[in-house]
Design a protein around this motif. Sequence first.
Motif, PDB file in Angstrom:
ATOM      1  N   GLU A 161     -10.069  13.703 -20.318  1.00 21.23           N
ATOM      2  CA  GLU A 161     -10.003  12.478 -21.324  1.00 21.23           C
ATOM      3  C   GLU A 161      -9.921  12.907 -22.487  1.00 21.23           C
ATOM      4  O   GLU A 161     -10.345  13.527 -23.247  1.00 21.23           O
ATOM      5  CB  GLU A 161     -11.359  11.744 -21.278  1.00 21.23           C
ATOM      6  CG  GLU A 161     -11.646  11.031 -19.853  1.00 21.23           C
ATOM      7  CD  GLU A 161     -12.969  10.265 -19.771  1.00 21.23           C
ATOM      8  OE1 GLU A 161     -13.656  10.442 -20.730  1.00 21.23           O
ATOM      9  OE2 GLU A 161     -13.190   9.511 -18.819  1.00 21.23           O
ATOM     10  N   PRO A 210     -10.528   6.817 -24.588  1.00 25.71           N
ATOM     11  CA  PRO A 210      -9.936   8.111 -24.261  1.00 25.71           C
ATOM     12  C   PRO A 210      -8.761   7.647 -23.338  1.00 25.71           C
ATOM     13  O   PRO A 210      -8.799   6.503 -22.626  1.00 25.71           O
ATOM     14  CB  PRO A 210     -10.952   8.942 -23.452  1.00 25.71           C
ATOM     15  CG  PRO A 210     -12.058   8.010 -23.244  1.00 25.71           C
ATOM     16  CD  PRO A 210     -11.985   6.621 -24.208  1.00 25.71           C
ATOM     17  N   LEU A 251      -4.189   5.878 -28.097  1.00 26.81           N
ATOM     18  CA  LEU A 251      -5.408   6.106 -28.615  1.00 26.81           C
ATOM     19  C   LEU A 251      -5.891   5.143 -29.870  1.00 26.81           C
ATOM     20  O   LEU A 251      -6.916   5.212 -30.337  1.00 26.81           O
ATOM     21  CB  LEU A 251      -5.622   7.616 -29.293  1.00 26.81           C
ATOM     22  CG  LEU A 251      -5.055   8.560 -28.266  1.00 26.81           C
ATOM     23  CD1 LEU A 251      -5.538  10.097 -28.714  1.00 26.81           C
ATOM     24  CD2 LEU A 251      -6.109   8.349 -26.838  1.00 26.81           C
ATOM     25  N   ARG A 311      -8.707  12.220 -26.516  1.00 26.58           N
ATOM     26  CA  ARG A 311      -9.509  11.374 -27.557  1.00 26.58           C
ATOM     27  C   ARG A 311      -8.558  11.661 -29.092  1.00 26.58           C
ATOM     28  O   ARG A 311      -8.136  12.840 -29.086  1.00 26.58           O
ATOM     29  CB  ARG A 311     -11.057  11.759 -27.767  1.00 26.58           C
ATOM     30  CG  ARG A 311     -11.689  11.697 -26.474  1.00 26.58           C
ATOM     31  CD  ARG A 311     -13.001  12.434 -26.726  1.00 26.58           C
ATOM     32  NE  ARG A 311     -12.850  14.100 -27.159  1.00 26.58           N
ATOM     33  CZ  ARG A 311     -13.880  14.747 -27.215  1.00 26.58           C
ATOM     34  NH1 ARG A 311     -14.927  14.378 -27.018  1.00 26.58           N
ATOM     35  NH2 ARG A 311     -13.516  16.194 -27.798  1.00 26.58           N
TER      36      ARG A 311
END
Length: 350
Positions: free
Chosen positions: A275, A306, A301, A277
Motif C-alpha cells: 500500500e 493508499p 494519492l 502512501r
Amino acid sequence: MEKHPPQEPAVATVDTPTAEVSRRTVVRRWLVLAAAAALLFWACTAVSGFFENLNGGPVRTAADYRTQDIRTREAGKAAVAGLRPGDADAPGRMSKESSTSCVDDLGADGDGVTRDQPRYAWSLDYTRKADYLAGLDRLRTSWRRHGWKVEEVPDPGDADRPTPRWPEIRTVADHGITLSMGTNWYTNKPVLSADGGCVRYRTDQGVTARKTSGAADGRTPAREGTVTYDDGVRVSIGPVRPFTPPPGGTGDDAPAAHTYLVPVTVTNGSGAPVELRGHDIGSFEHANPGVRRLTGFPAELGSGQPEQVTEGESKRLEFVYTAEKEPSHLEIQYGPGAFHRPCPWTLSIP
C-alpha cells in the motif's frame, strides 16, 4: 616379681580427610550452587515468559510480520488449491478477517510498537453436504500427508441456530499457521480460513533492501536507480525531468521557477499487497535547500487513501518538486508502504 617398663597410653587413631575427599566435597558444593543458579535462572525466565505472553508475545520486527502475513496467505491459497476445481467461490479473491483478541488491552505496546493478526477467509461454493464432506476428506488427507495433526472440531450446539453446522476440521501448519475448513458462524456458509496468529512488531524495522544500484546507492548523483527488497518488492526511481504543471493543477501550491517530475515505479514481486502512501517519500533534514514538494502530486494519492499494488503488478507514481534556484541534484528517501525501510536516493538534475 618381674617388672615391666611403663607403657605409653595407646592413642586411638582417627581417620583424617584425604585430599581426594576434600576435592569431592568442594565439587559437590559447586554442583549444588550451580543447580541452584540454574533453577533461579529458569524461574526468572519462566516468570519473564509468563508476563511476555500475557502482554501478547515477544516484540518482533515489521519485516517479521510481513513474512508471517505472506506465509499465511500462501498457506490458505495452497489449501484452496487442494480442493476440487470449482469448490472455491472466486479462489483468487479472499477477505481479511478482523480479530477482537489481537488488541493491546494492557497498554503493553510502547512507542513504535503495534500488533496485527494476518487472518484470511475464502468462501466455498458447496450446496450439497456430500460435496462438502468430499472436500473435507481431500484436505484431511492432504494435511496428514504433510505430517500435520488434524483436529475434528465438534459442533458446539446452539439452540438459536436454525440449521446444524456441518463438520469442521482444523490443523496447525508450518510456522504456526492455523488452517480450518468449516461453516461461518453467522452465515452458516462453508469457508476455509488461515490464521497466522497475533504478532507484535516494531514499525520502524521493516523489510531491508538486498540490492541497490545507480541513484539508490546514495553516494553520487545518477539519472535513475533500483532497489530490490528481501521480499521481492522492487522500486525504480528516475530519470528526473523538467515539468510544467497544467494551469490550476497545483491549486494553492504554486510552482516555482524550476519544477521537476520524479517518477517512482513499484513492482510487487512478493506474496502480499503493498500500500503506497503520500508520506512514503521524504528527505534528510537540511537536504535539498530551497526545494519543496508539490503535495498535489501524484494525483492517485490526492484523496489521502493508499494506492494498492497487488501481487505481480506494477504501479507508477509521479512526484513533483519545485525550487526558485536550480538545484545541483535531489536527495530523497523512499520506502514503499509501511513495511519497507526507506532507502536514500541521489538523483541528478537534467
